[in-house]
Write an enzyme that holds these catalytic residues in place. Structure first.
Site, mmCIF file in Angstrom:
data_model
loop_
_atom_site.group_PDB
_atom_site.id
_atom_site.type_symbol
_atom_site.label_atom_id
_atom_site.label_comp_id
_atom_site.label_asym_id
_atom_site.label_seq_id
_atom_site.Cartn_x
_atom_site.Cartn_y
_atom_site.Cartn_z
ATOM 1 N N HIS A 224 0.853 -1.244 -0.084
ATOM 2 C CA HIS A 224 0.079 0.048 0.141
ATOM 3 C C HIS A 224 0.788 1.332 0.311
ATOM 4 O O HIS A 224 2.109 1.255 0.227
ATOM 5 C CB HIS A 224 -1.055 -0.058 1.145
ATOM 6 C CG HIS A 224 -0.256 0.030 2.754
ATOM 7 N ND1 HIS A 224 0.424 1.070 3.136
ATOM 8 C CD2 HIS A 224 -0.023 -1.059 3.451
ATOM 9 C CE1 HIS A 224 0.664 0.949 4.243
ATOM 10 N NE2 HIS A 224 0.776 -0.482 4.464
ATOM 11 N N CYS B 218 3.385 -5.190 6.577
ATOM 12 C CA CYS B 218 2.837 -4.774 5.286
ATOM 13 C C CYS B 218 4.148 -4.100 4.671
ATOM 14 O O CYS B 218 5.201 -3.618 5.160
ATOM 15 C CB CYS B 218 1.908 -3.749 5.269
ATOM 16 S SG CYS B 218 0.137 -4.751 5.898
#
Length: 331
Positions: free
Chosen positions: A212, A228
């Site tokens: 992301h 992440c």
């Protein structure tokens, strides 16, 4: 667009730039970029002239401005914190001084992984994307999981693409905020400037792991996330439309990458400076160390491991090429 001025006389160690700089740029063409300040680069894109190509790109210099930090220059050129710190070990990260020559290490040995879909190398904090055409590779700086919350290695796939994602903090997020005495988070953070996922997110088959954007890009290129993969906003915006659901993802952790460029062998090192370096025989794979076709320069290997610049450095060549050079010198 970079305005590039080729630098002549760059070659193997000991040639052209002198002993001090030669190991960093050995065998690679450099360019001098006259200025910084243009919009940030979304990605470095390299055309692959051979499906088995192993080394791409070329490093280049920029002249820093009074207001620049290495992080500013890195952001402008799709580089993260560790990229810039490793390549410029004698330059102050926060105050590089006006007019200082800052090396942007836009040269890479491609990771030893299938040239397909998304490939992440945790050691160098970089994402590579290989479109299905097989004719090019796009590279992006990333941040990864911090110690204890490491980004997992393995083979995964993209399971969903989300524009303007919402973010649901976990119980651990809420507990950490309370422990730090900070204002509580909402149950769900809507899309917008306060959303740490940024404007684009790729969900993956790795549990709780997303690729992301971020609303805080200046920490990119470090081990700071909860697992992440974070990208610069402009980087994920570029990657998002190119990726399909079910796109394969390969995550590796390769601190020592070897690759051929013609008859020359290069080593790119991304080791933890806080940890002792591996022995040379651990660094060099048996397929190279034991091959009669490879002429290794063990001193160059030692120097590359010690300097840990994150740049491909020349460490040897094909034995047949060395023999031909020797015969040419005789006759």
């Amino acid at each position: 667009m970079k305005r590039q001025i080729p630098v002549t006389g760059v070659g193997r160690p000991g040639k052209g730039l002198g002993r001090a700089m030669a190991p960093v740029v050995a065998g690679l063409t450099l360019a001098l970029v006259a200025a910084v300040g243009a919009p940030p680069v979304e990605a470095a894109v390299f055309r692959l002239t051979d499906p088995n190509q192993e080394v791409v790109g070329r490093a280049f210099y920029v002249k820093s401005r009074k207001e620049d930090t290495l992080l500013d220059i890195g952001r402008q050129n799709n580089m993260g914190y560790d990229d810039m710190r490793q390549a410029n070990q004698k330059v102050d990260v926060w105050v590089p001084k006006a007019g200082a020559d800052v090396l942007v290490p836009e040269s890479f040995v491609l990771p030893d992984a299938p040239h397909q879909g998304i490939v992440l190398n945790l050691a160098e904090k970089r994402l590579y994307f290989y479109p299905s055409s097989g004719r090019e590779v796009h590279t992006f700086a990333i941040s990864i999981g911090r110690d204890g919350l490491n980004t997992p290695k393995g083979r995964f796939k993209v399971t969903a693409k989300v524009k303007d994602p919402t973010w649901t903090p976990t119980a651990q997020h809420h507990a950490d905020r309370a422990k730090e005495g900070r204002e509580p988070l909402p149950a769900v953070v809507p899309a917008g400037p306060d959303n740490p996922l940024g404007q684009y997110a790729l969900r993956t088959s790795a549990p709780s792991i997303l690729i992301h954007g971020t609303n805080k890009p200046w920490g990119l290129g470090m081990e700071v996330s909860r697992g992440c993969i974070r990208m610069y906003p402009e980087g994920v915006e570029k990657l998002f439309p190119m990726v399909s659901v079910n796109e394969p993802i390969t995550i590796v952790d390769q601190s020592y990458k070897f690759g051929w460029r013609g008859n020359d062998l290069y080593l790119e090192v991304h080791r933890d400076p806080e940890e002792p370096a591996a022995s040379l025989h651990e660094v060099v794979p048996g397929r190279l160390a034991q091959s009669p076709e490879v002429n290794l320069d063990w001193e160059a290997v030692r120097r590359a491991v010690e300097e840990n610049t994150g740049l491909p450095q020349w460490v040897g060549g094909r034995q047949s090429a060395a023999n031909r050079l020797y015969l040419d010198m005789i006759f």
